[in-house]
Design an enzyme around this catalytic site. Structure first.
Site, PDB file in Angstrom:
ATOM      1  N   LYS B  89       0.821  -1.213   0.000  1.00  0.00           N
ATOM      2  CA  LYS B  89       0.000   0.000   0.000  1.00  0.00           C
ATOM      3  C   LYS B  89       0.860   1.272   0.000  1.00  0.00           C
ATOM      4  O   LYS B  89       0.448   2.306  -0.500  1.00  0.00           O
ATOM      5  CB  LYS B  89      -0.945   0.009   1.199  1.00  0.00           C
ATOM      6  N   GLU B 111      -9.882   5.722   2.989  1.00  0.00           N
ATOM      7  CA  GLU B 111     -10.673   4.606   3.550  1.00  0.00           C
ATOM      8  C   GLU B 111      -9.689   3.480   3.831  1.00  0.00           C
ATOM      9  O   GLU B 111      -8.626   3.427   3.233  1.00  0.00           O
ATOM     10  CB  GLU B 111     -11.727   4.149   2.544  1.00  0.00           C
ATOM     11  N   SER B 377       1.676  -9.668  -0.566  1.00  0.00           N
ATOM     12  CA  SER B 377       1.332  -8.243  -0.540  1.00  0.00           C
ATOM     13  C   SER B 377       1.579  -7.585   0.811  1.00  0.00           C
ATOM     14  O   SER B 377       1.766  -6.378   0.889  1.00  0.00           O
ATOM     15  CB  SER B 377      -0.124  -8.052  -0.964  1.00  0.00           C
TER      16      SER B 377
END
Ligand code: PLP
Lengths: 257, 395
Positions: B89, B111, B377
């Site tokens: 991210k 969010e 991830s």
């Protein structure tokens, strides 16, 4: 037949009172009664909300009425059934307002046809932008004499307002401030500056101001700068309590006499 | 075939910008300037430097002996879990914060589901000195509490969202509402390849560093730039978009996207969008969407907060429809099992989301000479409570 929105504005161009409510709220089968009571008590125009699970442009009151309406079982299919006979008793213009996805799943072409057969005069679909409407959807709306209403906000640039003006049939929905729906304390000076700016543009289209209009004072203030105003959340809040739907609508509408 | 978006943000029939007029100014501004800004040499330079010095890139491409042995093939793990803040991210938030600065924005909203995007956003805001507000569903606040504490320590305000299923979809609704109410000073850092154009393309570009590195690293290790398979989990689809990006036009590379099946695709508690969804419009774009016959969005379910979303990005909807990518799904149990296996065989505790990608290794017949890249991830620190419960239940 002449579109009732257009004839309304021909007949009356000041202090038009438009009221929004969510179909299926407070109870599933209140739709007809609310419309009749609103007409009886002086509403000039009614916006019937088609509830959606994810109403991103709405504040808490309409979020909650939508959630309850959906829990009660409201669908577009059912709404058209409830409205089937509405033109036998109601003559003011009626607009359906809701988000794109449920309309898309119903089928745009079929939706427009049903609107026309039911006697619906217009639509407001906040998440269907002007450009996509013009390119892909307009044909179906025009074929069925539906006015699709576009919004402008304090952020909308002048050039775009002109474009929206040129594409509008019926009226332009002026969002009163940069916000989601919901009653505010009052109409403030910043908003008045925006209202005046739009007024000076001398647009071809009629204008109604909505979002945050809640009582006679804010209604009158907004109406000074447009052809009238739209009340939503405040009406929904008034609908929910005792004693009865009829009394609640009457009490609310008396404030605007 | 072109798998990128056109200049209106369409991937085939998916994408676009279905936004209320209240968002027009901000979205229009982004559409008009995002490419010019992010393709400029000064931006690229700054972005690259931060990825390297701040996020710790390139992330390693690690050859897993023990998984390779177990599955009788060659398995590499792309270690996004080793990035600063613990997931992929950060690639996107570094890019978007640089963009927000250039747009003169002073307030950032985001969010978050698993909290990884929230932490990555709070992190770059701290560094940039910008106010940060993160919307997070109440359910996720409870199940990813370590990340909530991190966001607070980083100076962000976490707003718990009470509406709907109280998860990622509802946090996204609330962030959009915030932006409508604060259009002038605020930039919305969306955390995945979802939302109105240009977000899906912009976020995919920021994440594309993952596959850019894989090509270089694989070449150095094997002499081949392209693997036979790339496997990634899909919530909204940003880590998968990044891992697939530079292989989209290599038809020999099989792209495997793994969705969360929850308690089973047919159980009524699932988040497997391609299997359960139909075309629809949510959060500003047309994509595949889990919905009722009447077009109401169905509340998804997954044990993994980051995959608990009823849609997928429009790029992935197009990859699914055109069959460029194959979509599989892993249940809660399959993911938990895969997480435990990687932990005990390789000493790597993956995020629950990434564990779904690992679970797909069980579902494919690999040949001994094939090369597989699994995108890890994120890391599993945030999921320890869930893992412990599972582990104890096995005893
Ligand atoms: C570690 C990790 N992987 C994957 C995801 C899913 O997001 P996306 O599909 O955008 O990669 C998340 C989201 O929170 C995450 O934290």
């Amino acid at each position: 037949m002449e579109n009732r929105i257009i004839s309304l504005f021909q007949r009356k161009d000041k202090n038009i009172l438009s009221v929004y409510f969510t179909a299926g709220y407070p109870n599933l089968n209140d739709t007809q009664a609310i419309i009749s009571q609103l007409e009886l008590n002086g509403a000039d125009l009614i916006e019937i909300g088609m509830p959606f699970s994810d109403p991103v442009a709405d504040g808490l009151v309409i979020q909650q009425s939508s959630e309850i309406a959906l829990k009660n079982g409201m669908t577009i299919h059912l709404l058209f059934q409830q409205l089937k006979e509405i033109r036998k008793s109601v003559s003011i213009p009626l607009i359906l307002m809701g988000y794109l996805n449920p309309v898309m799943q119903y089928g745009i072409e079929n939706f427009c046809k049903q609107c026309s057969e039911t006697g619906i005069d217009g639509t407001i679909i906040p998440d269907l932008p002007l450009e996509i409407y013009e390119a892909e959807y307009k044909v179906y709306f025009e074929k069925n004499s539906l006015s699709n209403i576009f919004l402008i906000t304090p952020q909308t640039p002048e050039e775009r307002i002109r474009k929206i003006d040129a594409c509008s049939k019926g009226f332009i929905y002026m969002v009163s401030s940069s916000s989601t729906t919901g009653a505010k304390e009052s109409v403030g000076n910043e908003q008045i500056i925006y209202f005046e700016r739009i007024q000076k543009m001398e647009l071809n289209s009629k204008r109604l101001i909505g979002f945050g209009i809640s009582d006679m004072a804010s209604f009158e203030r907004a109406s000074n700068y447009a052809n009238g105003a739209i009340i939503g959340s405040a009406f929904i809040t008034a609908l929910s309590g005792e004693p009865s739907l009829e009394r609640n609508v009457l009490t609310f509408m008396q404030k605007f006499q | 075939m072109n798998y990128q978006s056109d200049n209106k943000g369409y991937y085939g029939t998916f994408g676009g910008a279905f936004i209320p007029e209240m968002m027009y100014q901000n979205i229009n501004q982004l559409q008009n300037c995002y490419l010019e800004i992010i393709e400029s040499s000064t931006f690229k330079q700054e972005f690259r430097q931060l990825l390297e010095d701040y996020a710790g890139r390139p992330s390693p491409l690690y050859y897993s002996d023990r998984l390779s042995e177990h599955y009788n093939t060659h398995i590499y793990l792309k270690r996004e879990d080793l990035n600063h803040t613990g997931s992929h991210k950060i690639n996107n938030t570094i890019g978007q914060i640089l963009l927000a600065k250039r747009l003169g924005k002073t307030r950032i909203i985001a969010e978050t589901g698993a909290g990884q995007h929230g932490v990555a956003t709070a992190t770059v805001c701290a560094r940039a000195g910008l106010e940060c507000i993160v919307y997070m569903g109440e359910v996720d606040v409870a199940r990813q509490s370590p990340n909530v504490e991190k966001m607070k320590m980083l100076g962000a305000e976490v707003r718990s969202v009470q509406s709907g299923s109280k998860t990622l979809k509802d946090a996204t609704n609330e962030a959009i509402r915030d932006w409508i109410n604060n259009p002038v000073d605020t930039h919305y850092i969306i955390g995945s390849v979802v939302g109105p154009h240009p977000y899906p393309d912009m976020v995919a570009r920021f994440q594309s560093v993952i596959s850019e590195e894989i090509r270089v690293q694989l070449k150095a290790k094997t002499g081949r730039e392209t693997p036979d398979y790339v496997i990634a989990c899909v919530g909204g689809g940003s880590n998968a978009a990044g891992a697939f990006y530079h292989f989209l036009n290599d038809p020999d590379v099989k792209l495997i996207a793994v969705e969360a099946a929850g308690k089973g695709v047919a159980s009524g508690e699932s988040a497997a969008t391609t299997q359960l969804g139909r075309p629809g419009v949510l959060h500003g774009s047309r994509s595949l969407l889990m919905q009722t016959a009447d077009g109401q969005v169905i509340e998804p379910y997954s044990i993994s907060a980051g995959l608990d979303y009823p849609g997928i990005g429009p790029m992935h909807a197009n990859l699914f429809i055109t069959k460029r990518a194959q979509f599989l799904s892993a249940t809660d149990d399959e993911a938990l099992k895969a997480a435990l296996y990687l932990s005990q065989k390789e000493g790597i505790i993956p995020a629950l989301e990434s564990a779904h990608a690992l679970a797909a290794l069980e579902m494919i017949e690999f040949k001994p000479d094939e090369i597989i890249v699994v995108n890890i991830s994120g890391r599993g620190d945030k999921d320890m409570e869930t893992y412990l419960k599972y582990y104890q239940s096995l005893k």
